[in-house]
Write a protein that holds these residues in place. Structure first.
Motif, PDB file in Angstrom:
ATOM      1  N   VAL A   6      60.376  66.707  29.456  1.00  0.00           N
ATOM      2  CA  VAL A   6      61.835  66.051  29.621  1.00  0.00           C
ATOM      3  C   VAL A   6      61.496  64.729  29.983  1.00  0.00           C
ATOM      4  O   VAL A   6      60.756  64.361  30.967  1.00  0.00           O
ATOM      5  N   ILE A   7      62.142  63.820  29.130  1.00  0.00           N
ATOM      6  CA  ILE A   7      62.287  62.252  29.572  1.00  0.00           C
ATOM      7  C   ILE A   7      63.572  61.898  29.184  1.00  0.00           C
ATOM      8  O   ILE A   7      64.338  62.044  28.548  1.00  0.00           O
ATOM      9  N   LEU A   9      64.958  57.829  29.801  1.00  0.00           N
ATOM     10  CA  LEU A   9      64.613  56.310  29.737  1.00  0.00           C
ATOM     11  C   LEU A   9      65.747  55.576  30.216  1.00  0.00           C
ATOM     12  O   LEU A   9      66.735  55.461  30.292  1.00  0.00           O
ATOM     13  N   GLU A  10      64.863  54.416  31.155  1.00  0.00           N
ATOM     14  CA  GLU A  10      65.843  53.295  31.709  1.00  0.00           C
ATOM     15  C   GLU A  10      65.222  52.040  30.927  1.00  0.00           C
ATOM     16  O   GLU A  10      64.319  51.917  31.101  1.00  0.00           O
ATOM     17  N   VAL A 158      70.743  53.379  30.791  1.00  0.00           N
ATOM     18  CA  VAL A 158      70.090  54.331  31.058  1.00  0.00           C
ATOM     19  C   VAL A 158      70.441  55.706  30.244  1.00  0.00           C
ATOM     20  O   VAL A 158      71.563  55.872  29.926  1.00  0.00           O
ATOM     21  N   SER A 159      69.656  56.559  29.925  1.00  0.00           N
ATOM     22  CA  SER A 159      69.695  57.595  29.009  1.00  0.00           C
ATOM     23  C   SER A 159      69.640  58.861  29.808  1.00  0.00           C
ATOM     24  O   SER A 159      69.245  59.143  31.001  1.00  0.00           O
ATOM     25  N   GLU A 160      70.421  59.815  29.396  1.00  0.00           N
ATOM     26  CA  GLU A 160      70.279  61.125  30.124  1.00  0.00           C
ATOM     27  C   GLU A 160      68.715  61.994  29.755  1.00  0.00           C
ATOM     28  O   GLU A 160      68.028  61.376  28.812  1.00  0.00           O
ATOM     29  N   PRO A 161      68.301  62.640  30.467  1.00  0.00           N
ATOM     30  CA  PRO A 161      66.992  63.246  30.162  1.00  0.00           C
ATOM     31  C   PRO A 161      66.951  64.201  28.864  1.00  0.00           C
ATOM     32  O   PRO A 161      66.778  65.328  29.076  1.00  0.00           O
ATOM     33  N   ASN A 200      60.930  58.215  32.685  1.00  0.00           N
ATOM     34  CA  ASN A 200      61.288  59.504  33.562  1.00  0.00           C
ATOM     35  C   ASN A 200      60.510  60.548  33.122  1.00  0.00           C
ATOM     36  O   ASN A 200      61.202  60.958  31.890  1.00  0.00           O
ATOM     37  N   LEU A 210      65.385  71.531  35.760  1.00  0.00           N
ATOM     38  CA  LEU A 210      64.547  70.392  35.571  1.00  0.00           C
ATOM     39  C   LEU A 210      63.460  70.393  36.700  1.00  0.00           C
ATOM     40  O   LEU A 210      63.624  70.721  37.584  1.00  0.00           O
ATOM     41  N   GLY A 211      62.336  69.965  36.122  1.00  0.00           N
ATOM     42  CA  GLY A 211      61.128  69.719  37.029  1.00  0.00           C
ATOM     43  C   GLY A 211      61.398  68.583  37.827  1.00  0.00           C
ATOM     44  O   GLY A 211      62.486  67.706  37.794  1.00  0.00           O
ATOM     45  N   GLU A 215      58.521  58.420  37.559  1.00  0.00           N
ATOM     46  CA  GLU A 215      58.881  57.216  36.818  1.00  0.00           C
ATOM     47  C   GLU A 215      57.795  56.301  36.622  1.00  0.00           C
ATOM     48  O   GLU A 215      57.338  55.808  37.323  1.00  0.00           O
ATOM     49  N   LYS A 266      58.903  57.792  45.563  1.00  0.00           N
ATOM     50  CA  LYS A 266      59.901  57.385  45.149  1.00  0.00           C
ATOM     51  C   LYS A 266      61.020  57.050  46.270  1.00  0.00           C
ATOM     52  O   LYS A 266      61.201  57.830  47.101  1.00  0.00           O
TER      53      LYS A 266
HETATM   54  P1  ADP Z   1      66.895  56.240  39.580  1.00  0.00           P
HETATM   55  O1  ADP Z   1      67.700  54.887  39.222  1.00  0.00           O
HETATM   56  O2  ADP Z   1      66.490  56.381  41.010  1.00  0.00           O
HETATM   57  O3  ADP Z   1      65.603  56.318  38.813  1.00  0.00           O
HETATM   58  P2  ADP Z   1      68.662  58.231  37.963  1.00  0.00           P
HETATM   59  O4  ADP Z   1      69.056  59.570  38.554  1.00  0.00           O
HETATM   60  O5  ADP Z   1      69.789  57.412  37.484  1.00  0.00           O
HETATM   61  O6  ADP Z   1      67.561  57.602  39.027  1.00  0.00           O
HETATM   62  O7  ADP Z   1      67.683  58.619  36.683  1.00  0.00           O
HETATM   63  C1  ADP Z   1      67.107  57.601  36.060  1.00  0.00           C
HETATM   64  C2  ADP Z   1      66.684  58.330  34.913  1.00  0.00           C
HETATM   65  O8  ADP Z   1      65.903  59.480  35.097  1.00  0.00           O
HETATM   66  C3  ADP Z   1      67.532  58.787  33.905  1.00  0.00           C
HETATM   67  O9  ADP Z   1      67.276  58.049  32.611  1.00  0.00           O
HETATM   68  C4  ADP Z   1      67.578  60.209  33.871  1.00  0.00           C
HETATM   69  O10 ADP Z   1      67.939  60.820  32.798  1.00  0.00           O
HETATM   70  C5  ADP Z   1      66.063  60.555  34.091  1.00  0.00           C
HETATM   71  N1  ADP Z   1      65.819  61.769  34.775  1.00  0.00           N
HETATM   72  C6  ADP Z   1      66.735  62.590  35.856  1.00  0.00           C
HETATM   73  N2  ADP Z   1      66.221  63.467  36.089  1.00  0.00           N
HETATM   74  C7  ADP Z   1      65.062  63.500  35.332  1.00  0.00           C
HETATM   75  C8  ADP Z   1      64.128  64.791  35.189  1.00  0.00           C
HETATM   76  N3  ADP Z   1      64.007  65.863  35.790  1.00  0.00           N
HETATM   77  N4  ADP Z   1      62.990  64.572  34.277  1.00  0.00           N
HETATM   78  C9  ADP Z   1      63.097  63.581  33.454  1.00  0.00           C
HETATM   79  N5  ADP Z   1      63.909  62.770  33.769  1.00  0.00           N
HETATM   80  C10 ADP Z   1      64.958  62.411  34.385  1.00  0.00           C
END
Ligand code: ADP
Ligand code: MG
Length: 485
Positions: A6-7, A9-10, A158-161, A200, A210-211, A215, A266
């Motif tokens: 699962v990925i 991206l920021e 910021v993308s969703e995972p 991520n 989700l695991g 990052e 983190k």
């Molecule tokens: P932060 O700013 O602390 O890094 P966010 O919650 O905004 O935290 O998440 C940042 C990124 O991590 C987003 O792109 C999101 O999609 C991704 N993300 C969140 N949970 C997971 C996960 N379990 N596995 C992979 N990516 C994740």
């Protein structure tokens, strides 16, 4: 049992404004250290930041391009942390209410198109840069701080995972990279740090929640993005299979070893003590501003892709190739404008195969092409009217590429000077076909016995006899007629 990757991206995209996000200092790349950091950028006492309208407008443009909500009122917040490249002790960002929320990016995967959801895009300032020994005048054991980059406007997207392989993550990053350049908000220069991704990554059993993610920071090439994710995912899988646990962490990718290593555990949002910046008013975006930005936007790549497939019958692949950049699409459209929609497929081939191949070989951008769209259109029109065979056209293309003749008449001049005219006249070719038939009884026999390939050999002989000038399609036809096929 298998694992799922699962990925999310920021992505930090540097907005292509002349001046910083809260000051009038220049954003130009490559200046002497510390000459472009104003008192506002380093927050000396008594200064007041003022938001840069051009940066906000670029964020609006992005929001419109990805179909997101543009918040009419968003808030700048201070994100507090210490780092040598941030002497003021906080970064101005957006936290609870970002300027852009939601939206999607479409990517091509091996199983077809996929939609990646965006969480948000917020405006923030960049920090400075640490330089380590050997950089500039720095001697052994010395580090320096260059604050030129402090206050440079960024849009963090910021993308969703939603991605589940390194290939998908790269496809997303590439699509985003091409979009931000298309809409002119970022120059996309990855070497200079204008477009950098944090990946991520987590793994899980299919169907499980989700695991825990780690990052990977600051990946500034698509190749590193892919390598870093592949290594990290494999490392997590092996750790879990060995009975270990994954701890949430920020990690660095080492391009020399191809490995990732933990940098720090983190931190959570509450560690940053976010609070609204008391020096900045909430960011107000009026409806009329949004409308104006919308009315000034050019056709987006997705709309073009659809139009190319619908109007010109191009494949999804060709349409995607042609819309990789605005310059490529404009080049193709100019050719079609000159030659008509009938020629669109042929134009697409020339742009995506010959032109793209030559650009790639010489490491040039399409803006630097020595063969203009007018010249390439002139060349294709000589293929369409049968003056040139495909092979001859490639030779003319090579000559144009090397700079033979710059004007629109160059194509005809090259054809004339090399005596390249293709022979399509049946009368002229019939005699040649007859002598080839006489000289090659074996191929003739094979062809008569049903071996289609033998015809290619015969046409090849006739091409040789015409020094490559015979029109292969016409020759083919004459052979078939004479051999009674
Ligand atoms: P932060 O700013 O602390 O890094 P966010 O919650 O905004 O935290 O998440 C940042 C990124 O991590 C987003 O792109 C999101 O999609 C991704 N993300 C969140 N949970 C997971 C996960 N379990 N596995 C992979 N990516 C994740
Ligand atoms: Mg993060």
């Amino acid at each position: 049992m298998s694992w799922e990757i699962v990925i999310g991206l920021e992505t930090h995209t540097q907005l292509s404004t002349q001046s910083k996000i809260f000051s009038g200092a220049s954003t130009a790349f490559g200046a002497e250290p510390n000459v472009q950091a104003s008192a506002v950028d380093i927050a000396l006492p008594g200064v007041l930041p003022v938001a840069n309208r051009a940066a906000v407008e670029r964020a609006i443009r992005f929001g419109l391009a990805v179909g997101a909500t543009i918040h009419r009122r968003s808030v700048f917040a201070r994100k507090n942390y210490f780092y040598p490249d941030l002497p003021k002790g906080y970064q101005i960002s957006q936290f609870e209410i970002p300027v852009v929320q939601g939206g999607t990016i479409t990517i091509a995967t091996k199983d077809g198109e996929k939609t990646v959801r965006l969480t948000r895009a917020h405006l923030e300032e960049d920090a400075g840069k640490s330089l380590h020994e050997g950089a500039g005048e720095l001697g052994q054991g010395m580090s320096g701080i260059d604050l030129n980059r402090a206050g440079t406007p960024l849009l963090e997207i910021v993308s969703e995972p939603d991605m589940c392989s390194s290939e998908e993550a790269v496809a997303y990053a590439r699509a985003l990279h091409s979009l931000v350049r298309w809409i002119g908000i970022c120059d996309g220069n990855m070497q200079e740090g204008s477009f950098r991704c944090d990946a991520n990554v987590s793994v899980r059993r299919p169907g499980a929640p989700l695991g825990t993610r780690r990052e990977i920071k600051n990946l500034n090439s698509f190749r590193f993005l892919q390598q870093a994710i592949d290594y990290e995912a494999q490392w997590q899988i092996e750790t879990l299979e060995d009975g270990g646990r994954i701890q949430q962490a920020t990690v660095l990718f080492d391009a020399d070893t191809g490995r990732t290593r933990a940098m720090r555990s983190k931190e959570d949002a509450h560690d940053y003590r976010y609070f609204p910046d008391p020096d900045l008013l909430p960011l107000e975006v009026s409806e009329s501003w949004i409308e104006r930005v919308k009315s000034e936007m050019t056709e987006l790549p997705a709309a073009k892709r659809e139009r190319y497939q619908g109007d010109y019958g191009l494949s999804a692949y060709d349409a995607a190739q042609l819309t990789q950049s605005r310059e490529t699409a404009a080049f193709f459209e100019d050719m079609v404008q000159r030659l008509g929609a009938d020629a669109a497929k042929q134009c697409a081939n020339w742009v995506t195969v010959e032109l793209a191949g030559a650009l790639n070989r010489d490491g040039l951008d399409i803006a630097q092409t020595p063969v203009s769209s007018a010249l390439l259109a002139a060349l294709v029109s000589r293929v369409r009217d049968n003056t040139l065979s495909g092979k001859m056209a490639k030779d003319v293309f090579d000559a144009l590429w090397k700079g033979e003749g710059g004007s629109e008449g160059a194509v005809d001049a090259i054809i004339a000077s090399r005596g390249m005219k293709q022979i399509s006249d049946t009368g002229e070719l019939e005699g040649i076909v007859e002598s080839v038939i006489v000289a090659n009884p074996k191929s003739v026999e094979e062809f008569r016995a049903g071996k289609e390939k033998a015809l290619n050999a015969l046409v090849g002989q006739a091409m040789k006899a015409t020094k490559g000038k015979g029109n292969p399609a016409v020759l083919n036809e004459i052979f078939r007629k004479k051999l009674g096929a």
